[in-house]
Scaffold this active site. Structure first.
Site, PDB file in Angstrom:
ATOM      1  N   CYS A  10       0.921  -1.144   0.183  1.00 55.84           N
ATOM      2  CA  CYS A  10      -0.019   0.109  -0.136  1.00 55.84           C
ATOM      3  C   CYS A  10       0.717   1.249   0.099  1.00 55.84           C
ATOM      4  O   CYS A  10       2.091   1.047   0.099  1.00 55.84           O
ATOM      5  CB  CYS A  10      -0.932   0.099   1.130  1.00 55.84           C
ATOM      6  SG  CYS A  10      -0.199  -0.061   2.693  1.00 55.84           S
ATOM      7  N   CYS A  13       2.928   1.598   3.125  1.00 55.39           N
ATOM      8  CA  CYS A  13       4.096   0.736   3.095  1.00 55.39           C
ATOM      9  C   CYS A  13       5.104   1.257   2.288  1.00 55.39           C
ATOM     10  O   CYS A  13       6.333   1.078   2.883  1.00 55.39           O
ATOM     11  CB  CYS A  13       3.507  -0.786   2.475  1.00 55.39           C
ATOM     12  SG  CYS A  13       2.354  -1.410   3.691  1.00 55.39           S
TER      13      CYS A  13
END
Length: 75
Positions: A10, A13
């Site tokens: 994501c 991340c």
């Protein structure tokens, strides 16, 4: 020292990974940065919320994007 970014890919991340790379660069020394995206491996760390940061196999942060300065303090 091994820095592991635990997350499925994501945006948070990716940001945590970028911050970890920058922190390692600023801190100097030898660091291995590994992205762990396999959900089974992430769960082996006991992490249920991503992104997470582990250093030398120990989880240091879960569910938030640490700043470069915060990561440098952990290194």
């Amino acid at each position: 020292m091994k820095i592991q970014i635990l997350g499925t890919g994501c945006m948070k991340c990716e940001k945590l990974e970028a911050n970890a790379k920058e922190a390692a660069k600023e801190k100097g020394g030898v660091y291995e940065i590994e992205k762990v995206s396999d959900i089974k491996k992430i769960m082996e760390f006991g992490v249920m919320l991503t992104p997470a940061l582990a250093i030398d196999g120990q989880v240091k942060s879960v569910g938030k994007v640490l700043s470069v300065e915060d990561i440098k303090k952990l290194l």
